[in-house]
Structures are given as structure tokens and as C-alpha cells.
Scaffold this motif. Structure first.
Motif, PDB file in Angstrom:
ATOM      1  N   GLY A 452      45.862  36.300  44.584  1.00 14.62           N
ATOM      2  CA  GLY A 452      45.442  35.472  45.707  1.00 14.62           C
ATOM      3  C   GLY A 452      43.965  35.172  45.694  1.00 14.62           C
ATOM      4  N   LYS A 453      43.531  34.429  46.710  1.00 20.30           N
ATOM      5  CA  LYS A 453      42.129  34.062  46.889  1.00 20.30           C
ATOM      6  C   LYS A 453      41.570  33.325  45.674  1.00 20.30           C
ATOM      7  CE  LYS A 453      41.188  37.891  50.063  1.00 20.30           C
ATOM      8  NZ  LYS A 453      40.325  39.067  50.353  1.00 20.30           N
ATOM      9  N   GLY A 457      41.357  24.659  40.828  1.00 23.76           N
ATOM     10  CA  GLY A 457      40.766  24.280  39.554  1.00 23.76           C
ATOM     11  C   GLY A 457      41.719  24.506  38.409  1.00 23.76           C
ATOM     12  N   THR A 458      41.169  24.480  37.190  1.00 23.69           N
ATOM     13  CA  THR A 458      41.951  24.588  35.968  1.00 23.69           C
ATOM     14  C   THR A 458      41.919  26.023  35.459  1.00 23.69           C
ATOM     15  OG1 THR A 458      41.358  22.319  35.388  1.00 23.69           O
ATOM     16  CG2 THR A 458      42.255  23.697  33.628  1.00 23.69           C
ATOM     17  N   TYR A 459      43.090  26.554  35.104  1.00 20.49           N
ATOM     18  CA  TYR A 459      43.234  27.930  34.665  1.00 20.49           C
ATOM     19  C   TYR A 459      43.960  27.981  33.328  1.00 20.49           C
ATOM     20  CZ  TYR A 459      41.848  29.501  39.343  1.00 20.49           C
ATOM     21  OH  TYR A 459      41.152  29.750  40.502  1.00 20.49           O
ATOM     22  N   LYS A 460      43.744  29.084  32.624  1.00 19.49           N
ATOM     23  CA  LYS A 460      44.428  29.348  31.361  1.00 19.49           C
ATOM     24  C   LYS A 460      45.115  30.697  31.471  1.00 19.49           C
ATOM     25  CE  LYS A 460      43.600  30.616  26.541  1.00 19.49           C
ATOM     26  NZ  LYS A 460      42.603  31.072  25.576  1.00 19.49           N
ATOM     27  N   ASN A 480      54.415  29.214  41.868  1.00 15.24           N
ATOM     28  CA  ASN A 480      53.861  29.332  43.225  1.00 15.24           C
ATOM     29  C   ASN A 480      52.346  29.111  43.237  1.00 15.24           C
ATOM     30  OD1 ASN A 480      56.474  30.065  43.970  1.00 15.24           O
ATOM     31  ND2 ASN A 480      56.045  32.256  43.848  1.00 15.24           N
ATOM     32  N   TYR A 481      51.901  28.169  42.414  1.00 20.28           N
ATOM     33  CA  TYR A 481      50.466  27.881  42.311  1.00 20.28           C
ATOM     34  C   TYR A 481      50.106  26.505  42.857  1.00 20.28           C
ATOM     35  CZ  TYR A 481      51.832  25.158  38.189  1.00 20.28           C
ATOM     36  OH  TYR A 481      52.428  24.252  37.338  1.00 20.28           O
ATOM     37  N   GLY A 482      51.105  25.788  43.394  1.00 16.64           N
ATOM     38  CA  GLY A 482      50.881  24.447  43.903  1.00 16.64           C
ATOM     39  C   GLY A 482      51.473  23.368  43.031  1.00 16.64           C
ATOM     40  N   GLY A 483      52.100  23.771  41.924  1.00 22.44           N
ATOM     41  CA  GLY A 483      52.767  22.833  41.028  1.00 22.44           C
ATOM     42  C   GLY A 483      54.081  23.405  40.562  1.00 22.44           C
ATOM     43  N   ASN A 508      46.765  25.863  45.579  1.00 23.17           N
ATOM     44  CA  ASN A 508      47.108  26.476  46.867  1.00 23.17           C
ATOM     45  C   ASN A 508      46.533  27.876  47.056  1.00 23.17           C
ATOM     46  OD1 ASN A 508      48.676  27.907  45.128  1.00 23.17           O
ATOM     47  ND2 ASN A 508      50.599  27.682  46.260  1.00 23.17           N
ATOM     48  N   GLY A 509      45.572  28.267  46.188  1.00 22.70           N
ATOM     49  CA  GLY A 509      44.877  29.517  46.395  1.00 22.70           C
ATOM     50  C   GLY A 509      45.571  30.758  45.885  1.00 22.70           C
ATOM     51  N   GLN A 510      46.707  30.607  45.196  1.00 29.24           N
ATOM     52  CA  GLN A 510      47.425  31.781  44.713  1.00 29.24           C
ATOM     53  C   GLN A 510      48.332  31.391  43.556  1.00 29.24           C
ATOM     54  OE1 GLN A 510      49.944  33.088  47.943  1.00 29.24           O
ATOM     55  NE2 GLN A 510      51.489  31.525  47.524  1.00 29.24           N
ATOM     56  N   CYS A 511      48.942  32.390  42.931  1.00 28.04           N
ATOM     57  CA  CYS A 511      49.959  32.152  41.909  1.00 28.04           C
ATOM     58  C   CYS A 511      50.703  33.443  41.642  1.00 28.04           C
ATOM     59  CB  CYS A 511      49.344  31.630  40.608  1.00 28.04           C
ATOM     60  SG  CYS A 511      48.328  32.841  39.734  1.00 28.04           S
ATOM     61  N   GLU A 512      51.845  33.320  41.011  1.00 28.52           N
ATOM     62  CA  GLU A 512      52.573  34.475  40.491  1.00 28.52           C
ATOM     63  C   GLU A 512      52.660  34.336  38.978  1.00 28.52           C
ATOM     64  OE1 GLU A 512      57.124  36.064  40.186  1.00 28.52           O
ATOM     65  OE2 GLU A 512      56.440  35.585  42.230  1.00 28.52           O
TER      66      GLU A 512
END
Length: 536
Positions: A452-453, A457-460, A480-483, A508-512
Motif C-alpha cells: 500500500g501507500k 507511476g510506472t513500476y517494474k 488490484n493496482y488500478g488496471g 490506485n495506491g496499492q497492488c497485490e
């Protein structure tokens, strides 16, 4: 110029080690380096360099993107009897002094690479300088010392003494042939080679104002047996040095897993720091000139990375992860080889240079598609890899080291379909851990972590994995990251391989992040080094 490999398999016992100045080089001062030896000739030929459409000093562009060190090669006399230059930078002392001063004025450190030849040397050739052609072994040894000391004293007098010195270039087959050849002689090859190396090392020690790290450099970075053979012999001769420099190109020198095993062995067996002092990868398969590129579709397939801007970036960032993971914190950094050589206006050799080498070939540049600039001089995404070492992995317990052996690793959650999770952490070398999926019964399980938090932006996302290629399903995923959920199969290699999901747009500020496996009995998957990094 394409590196020639000399594969020599010789067994040797481990004997004495030397302390050198290893303690002077801190592994937390990660080297994000670039070999810029071609720069002066490129600019003289009309090359310009741009970032976001604005023309700038290329060293400013490199530094702004994380470069903190430059490497400069030095040739003794890269001109023929009529004064015709050999090309590829024509890196004589005057040009090297000019580039070193320019780099130091930018606040960049300098690694000086003594070739002890008038032009290219590598495992396939170690030609004597013209001025040293008729010297005896003793005279050559004296020349190594006096030449090295003279160069360093000149740099010292100008306030640009190098921050690191490399004695010889790609020394697998020795230097200053035939006296310093490392194979095929009378059994005293390494005694003579070590004598030359010791003279170069002594010249550094006699001219330095403070302790300067000294590097010895070998090619074929994925070949542990060659490195061990050579380093066993050199340590037996009590050559005093600090760093093992490695040439590693993924299309010539094996997998990243091969490189990792070699670097770990160097760290543990010799207690030496390691630097991948030459590496590169393609940003395209396009060719700008008549010289066939070093990376074509064949090399692209061997490397396992797409020859594209993203593929170049993914390879380099995966490489940084491997260097930072070297045992005993001995991975010191990397140098990208000639990131500024983006066209063929400066040839790999002039006709005079080819004559010196005794070869016949076309002029041009086989490296232009491996620059971190496009053919018009615009900085590409690959240049951002120089700053990757400064980015934070956002996953906790990403290498499964926190708990030792366990079936419930800290910071990770486990899902299982039924009673059988088939998940546990295991030691694979008595010092480090991996996570394993395996059971003597059919199983369906996943291990995952919610982060979270996160800023948008772009992540790898990347992972190291190996397993049974007949697994029904084995996937790395992010959701669950907004896409839409993204996933990649992990079941195509029974040896360690790095897998990557790139260009993830988290909004969306988070991911799994997780790994899911479904399998029949007695099939397995091992994972390690899961990494989620914000890269923009």
C-alpha cells in the motif's frame, strides 16, 4: 569490437590470497559507470547528444541520470608511422588526459584502463606496442613499470589522478604476448604474467597520493571455471589487487544465473569485490551502416531480452539486481561499455588500425544499436538504468531470508486449495534461502503480498525462478493496482532465470503481487528475489 573467447579448462588448487585495498571500496557506494572512451572522436565527427529534445553535454546527461563513474581506455601509440590514427577513439595519453579532466570537472570518478598495447586487446589478441617490439622479457617488465608510473604521475601533476586503476584488459589469455601469454608454453606462463602485473600494481602504489583500488579484468563473465582457473593461478603468484573486473554480455557469456554463480564464487573463494566492468545490450535491431551489428536477431534470442528500449532497460536493471545480490556484499557496480557510440561516423578501426591488427574488414560500427542514445543522439529509456540501484524494493522479505526454514514466511500470505499448501522456505547453499513449491500430492497454492501507500507511476516487477517445465500452471502476477491483472509464466526453465513484468501503471495506491502454482504430485518451482520497484 566483438570479444573473442578463449576457453581454457585447467584445474588448480586454491592457494594464498592477498588483502590489497579491498576495505577501501565500499559496496554501498554502488558504481553506475559508463565507458566514454569514444566521446572525443564522436564529438569531433559531429555527434550531438539530447535529453528530452534539448542538446546538452553528454556527461551532464549521463550524470543527471545516475552515472557517477567513467572508464577510459588507454593505448600506448594508436597511430601508424605516417601519423594516421587507428580510430575507435584513438585513445592516446593526450586524449585520455582531456577526457579525465572533463569527467573530474563534472564531479565524476575515473577508472583508467591500461591496455598495454597500441590498439584493441582481448582474449584473442594481446599485441605488443610498436615501441616495445624488440624488448626482452626484463626490458618489457621495466617498460610496464615506467610507462604506468609516467602516465599516473602526469595525471597526478594535473590533479586528475584516477580513482581506480585497471592493469590490463580482458586478461584471460594474458598480456604482452608472447612473454605474458597465460597458456601453451613452458609451465612458467603465470610467473611471467604475474611479474608484469606486479610491476603495473607497484607503479600505482608508488605514485598514488592515497590508496587507489586496483582491478584485474577478465572476459566471459558466465564462465566460472575459466575465472577460477585464472584467479587460482594469480593468487598463487601473490599478485596484490582488490577488484575482479568482469566482461559480461548476455548474448555471448551465458545467463544472468551463470554470472551470479561466478560473482558469488569470486566473493567467497578470493574475498574480492566484483565489478561488471563491461556490459551492454541492444535498443533495436536496426543497423545504421555497412558493419554488421554485434547484436542481431540471433544474439537477441540467445540473450532472452527483446532488442528494444524496454528490453535494454530490463536487462540492465536485472543485471543491477544480480550485482547487488552478490554474497558478502561484494558486488560493487557496473560500467556500460560505450553508451555514447550511436553511429558509424567513428569506425571500430581505420585502415591503419586494421593493418596494425593484421586484419581485413569493413569500416563502421557494430555497436550503434547498443548505445543508450538513438541514431539521432536522443537519450533512450536505457539511460535511466544508471539510477536503478538507488531505487527501493517495495516488497518485504523479498528473498525469504527473515525466518530461516518456515512454511509461513514473514510479510507473505498463503492461499491453498485444500489442506496441502506445498510451500516452504529452504536453504540452497547453507547461507541463503529460496521459497519452494513442492508436494508428493497434487496441489494448488499461491503466496502473495499486498503493498500500500504507492504513488502513481510506472513500476517494474521481477523474480528469479526455476522449476519443472511440465507444471500445469506457474505464474508471477500483479493485480488490484488500478488496471487489469498482469501475469507471466514461470515454467519455461529448469535453471535459474529472471522474469519481468515491466511498465506497470499503478494508479490506485496499492497492488497485490504473488506467485500461483497448480501442479500434479512431485513437480516443483523455486522462487527468490522478488522485486517491485517504481522506475519513473
Amino acid at each position: 569490437m566483438k570479444k573473442l573467447k578463449k576457453l581454457i579448462l585447467v584445474s588448480a588448487a586454491v592457494l594464498g590470497l592477498t588483502a590489497g585495498n579491498a576495505s577501501l571500496v565500499k559496496a554501498d557506494d554502488f558504481i553506475n559507470g559508463a565507458d566514454i572512451s569514444i566521446l572525443d572522436e564522436m564529438e569531433n565527427s559531429g555527434a550531438v547528444y539530447k535529453s528530452n529534445g534539448t542538446q546538452k553535454d553528454p556527461l551532464t546527461i549521463l550524470k543527471d541520470n545516475g552515472v557517477n563513474y567513467v572508464r577510459l581506455r588507454l593505448w600506448v601509440d594508436p597511430y601508424d608511422a605516417n601519423g594516421n590514427p587507428y580510430g575507435a577513439g584513438t585513445n592516446d595519453l593526450n586524449r585520455t588526459l582531456k577526457l579525465a579532466k572533463r569527467a573530474k570537472n563534472k564531479g565524476l570518478k575515473v577508472l583508467l584502463d591500461f591496455h598495454y598495447s597500441d590498439f584493441w586487446v582481448d582474449p584473442g589478441k594481446q599485441n605488443l606496442p610498436k615501441a616495445w617490439q624488440n624488448q626482452s622479457f626484463e626490458q618489457l617488465n621495466s617498460s610496464v613499470y615506467s610507462y604506468t608510473a609516467d602516465v599516473l604521475n602526469q595525471m597526478k601533476s594535473k590533479g586528475i589522478y584516477p580513482d581506480m586503476v585497471q592493469i590490463g584488459n580482458e586478461l584471460n589469455s594474458g598480456m604482452l604476448w608472447p612473454y605474458g601469454k597465460s597458456w601453451g608454453g613452458d609451465g612458467k606462463e603465470f610467473t611471467r604474467l604475474a611479474t608484469f602485473l606486479k610491476s603495473g600494481v607497484q607503479a600505482v602504489k608508488d605514485t598514488q597520493s592515497s590508496n587507489t583500488p586496483i582491478m584485474l579484468h577478465l572476459a566471459d563473465g558466465g564462465n566460472q571455471s575459466t575465472f577460477q582457473w585464472w584467479l587460482d593461478e594469480i593468487t598463487n603468484q601473490s599478485v596484490d589487487f582488490d577488484i575482479v573486473g568482469i566482461s559480461y554480455y548476455p548474448y555471448w557469456h551465458g545467463s544472468l544465473a551463470d554470472l551470479s554463480a561466478n560473482m558469488d564464487n569470486i566473493s567467497e573463494r578470493y574475498n574480492k569485490k566484483v565489478v561488471v566492468v563491461e556490459t551492454a545490450y541492444a535498443n533495436t535491431l536496426d543497423n545504421l551502416d555497412q558493419k554488421t551489428n554485434a547484436v542481431t536477431a540471433t544474439e537477441e534470442a540467445a540473450a532472452g531480452y527483446k532488442a528494444s528500449q524496454d528490453g535494454q532497460y530490463e536487462f540492465l536493471t536485472d543485471l543491477v539486481d544480480k550485482i547487488k545480490d552478490v554474497k558478502n556484499n561484494n558486488g560493487l557496480g557496473f560500467f556500460y561499455w560505450e553508451p555514447l557510440w550511436y553511429n558509424g561516423n567513428v569506425s571500430w578501426a581505420t585502415q591503419a588500425g586494421m593493418s596494425y591488427l593484421g586484419v581485413s574488414d569493413v569500416t563502421g560500427n557494430e555497436w550503434e544499436n547498443q548505445a543508450v542514445f538513438d541514431f539521432q543522439g536522443n537519450a533512450l529509456r536505457g539511460i535511466k538504468a544508471f539510477n536503478y540501484s538507488n531505487l527501493t524494493n517495495l516488497l518485504q522479505n523479498n528473498s525469504f531470508e527473515w525466518d530461516g526454514y518456515t512454511e509461513s514466511p514473514s510479510s507473505w500470505k498463503i492461499w491453498k486449495n485444500g489442506q496441502n499448501s506445498a510451500i516452504k522456505t529452504e536453504s540452497y547453499d547453507n547461507t541463503r534461502y529460496k521459497l519452494s513449491f513442492w508436494s508428493d500430492k497434487a496441489y494448488e497454492s499461491s503466496i502473495y503480498q499486498t503493498v500500500g501507500k504507492l504513488s502513481s507511476g510506472t513500476y517494474k516487477l521481477s523474480i528469479d525462478a526455476m522449476g519443472d517445465t511440465s507444471l500445469e500452471t506457474a505464474e508471477l502476477y500483479i493485480k488490484n493496482y488500478g488496471g487489469n491483472e498482469q501475469k507471466i509464466s514461470l515454467k519455461d526453465s529448469s535453471t535459474w532465470k529472471t522474469y519481468t513484468i515491466d511498465n506497470i501503471q499503478i494508479t490506485n495506491g496499492q497492488c497485490e503481487v504473488g506467485v500461483y502454482v497448480k501442479s500434479s504430485a512431485n513437480k516443483w518451482l523455486n522462487i527468490d528475489n522478488v522485486r517491485l520497484v517504481k522506475v519513473d
